[in-house]
Design an enzyme around this catalytic site. Sequence first.
Site, PDB file in Angstrom:
ATOM      1  N   TYR A   1      41.510  40.717  25.388  1.00 43.89           N
ATOM      2  CA  TYR A   1      41.035  39.340  25.647  1.00 43.89           C
ATOM      3  C   TYR A   1      40.025  38.900  24.583  1.00 43.89           C
ATOM      4  CZ  TYR A   1      38.643  35.377  27.795  1.00 43.89           C
ATOM      5  OH  TYR A   1      38.069  34.145  28.020  1.00 43.89           O
TER       6      TYR A   1
ATOM      7  N   ARG B   1      41.879  32.805  18.556  1.00 45.48           N
ATOM      8  CA  ARG B   1      41.883  31.414  19.026  1.00 45.48           C
ATOM      9  C   ARG B   1      40.778  30.618  18.347  1.00 45.48           C
ATOM     10  NH1 ARG B   1      41.266  30.049  25.436  1.00 45.48           N
ATOM     11  NH2 ARG B   1      39.571  31.552  25.210  1.00 45.48           N
TER      12      ARG B   1
ATOM     13  N   TYR C   1      28.947  30.890  25.412  1.00 41.89           N
ATOM     14  CA  TYR C   1      28.673  32.207  25.992  1.00 41.89           C
ATOM     15  C   TYR C   1      27.968  33.095  24.963  1.00 41.89           C
ATOM     16  CZ  TYR C   1      31.795  31.883  30.151  1.00 41.89           C
ATOM     17  OH  TYR C   1      32.391  31.564  31.340  1.00 41.89           O
TER      18      TYR C   1
ATOM     19  N   ARG D   1      35.545  23.187  30.922  1.00 42.06           N
ATOM     20  CA  ARG D   1      35.718  23.537  32.344  1.00 42.06           C
ATOM     21  C   ARG D   1      36.779  22.679  33.014  1.00 42.06           C
ATOM     22  NH1 ARG D   1      33.970  28.593  32.696  1.00 42.06           N
ATOM     23  NH2 ARG D   1      31.948  28.800  31.683  1.00 42.06           N
TER      24      ARG D   1
ATOM     25  N   GLU E   1      40.721  33.945  40.155  1.00 43.64           N
ATOM     26  CA  GLU E   1      40.489  32.764  39.330  1.00 43.64           C
ATOM     27  C   GLU E   1      41.377  31.659  39.915  1.00 43.64           C
ATOM     28  OE1 GLU E   1      40.204  33.571  35.032  1.00 43.64           O
ATOM     29  OE2 GLU E   1      41.392  31.743  34.720  1.00 43.64           O
TER      30      GLU E   1
HETATM   31  C1  3EB Z   1      35.338  32.090  32.680  1.00 49.66           C
HETATM   32  O1  3EB Z   1      34.892  31.111  33.267  1.00 49.66           O
HETATM   33  C2  3EB Z   1      36.471  32.792  33.376  1.00 49.66           C
HETATM   34  O2  3EB Z   1      39.586  32.166  27.913  1.00 49.66           O
HETATM   35  O3  3EB Z   1      40.743  30.338  28.105  1.00 49.66           O
HETATM   36  C3  3EB Z   1      38.592  30.770  32.587  1.00 49.66           C
HETATM   37  C4  3EB Z   1      39.330  29.752  31.959  1.00 49.66           C
HETATM   38  C5  3EB Z   1      38.339  31.936  31.887  1.00 49.66           C
HETATM   39  C6  3EB Z   1      39.788  29.909  30.657  1.00 49.66           C
HETATM   40  C7  3EB Z   1      39.995  31.207  28.570  1.00 49.66           C
HETATM   41  C8  3EB Z   1      38.810  32.072  30.568  1.00 49.66           C
HETATM   42  C9  3EB Z   1      39.527  31.076  29.962  1.00 49.66           C
HETATM   43  O4  3EB Z   1      34.888  32.501  31.600  1.00 49.66           O
HETATM   44  C10 3EB Z   1      37.610  33.082  32.511  1.00 49.66           C
END
Ligand code: 3EB
Length: 332
Positions: free
Chosen positions: A146, A153, A207, A220, A321
Amino acid sequence: MKHATTASVGLAYLSPEALDAYLAQFKGRVLGVIAFVKKPAANQADCPATWVDMPVLGADSVFEVWTSSEPVALGNESGIASARNGEVLFGCLEVQQMAGESVESATFRAYAGIFDRIDRAGYSNLLRIWNYFPGINADESGLERYRGFNVGRHEAFVAKGRAIGEKSVPAACALGSSDGPMIVYFLAGRQAGRPIENPRQTSAYNYPQQFGPRSPTFSRAMLAGFEHKLFISGTASIVGHETLHAGDIAKQTRETLANIRALLEQANPAAGGNPRPLLKVYLKHPEHLATVRAQLAEEFGAEVQAIYLQADICRTDLLLEIEGVCTCQAEQ
Ligand code: 3EB
């Protein structure tokens, strides 16, 4: 943010029994079909179609069908099958990791190809993108797959002139499938949508490095101009940037639903009432199905529409999720 528009999109999750009649009803207006199934029948759909090796919970298979309010034009270029109306282009692709190739490199190729394709076609605004690949938590040359995916990406966004940040990242999800190639599908718009962040959560593109050398490039949620469609990204039990309630499915579900509520409020503060999102739920453990289903019914009502899939989640401490699509009321 009203604008004159004629074309929009629709979504349904269908059983195999319901599929043919539905495709006939929308003949010439199907954007794409994604089968979630152990093994697909031969593809007879005259539209972009793909399948993901991901078990469905409570059924053998589910077909995710994206339709258009207007007739679509089909295309197939550089491995990307597409269908478009005046507003959006749907595309899907299978990404084969070549022998000796890293997931980072395969992801870069895939995303660079997508950006080239949508830029050429004039639908340069990536609105929503789905990513499925096997072994998402597995180690590959010392980096979790990941995390390698996130590096590739990110680099493709930069290489194709997309600033990383609130203006140009799509709604997204990234889940671990059981097997098969990486499957990516997306909706891209002629016009930009409005990305929505969650005040309860750190934006994913910000992050800290503890989650990998490059941050995930997604928003989001994305509010598209057409019909005020809201695409809610994969949403989990994360507050700030930390996973909460490790090991507790009921609490993770409650936290996830609080995050989805927050997004619905951000998208449409006036509604206050009763948005009815169509939900797609990913569970790490099938035995959690009954618990999660009950909590969703409590939150959105017994008639809530949701499908359930078994998938690996991108953080190993996350048990579920949830993503969603809904139509928000027009702003007054
Ligand atoms: C998060 O909130 C949970 O890597 O495209 C959610 C939606 C999550 C998209 C992505 C990852 C992705 O980090 C994981």
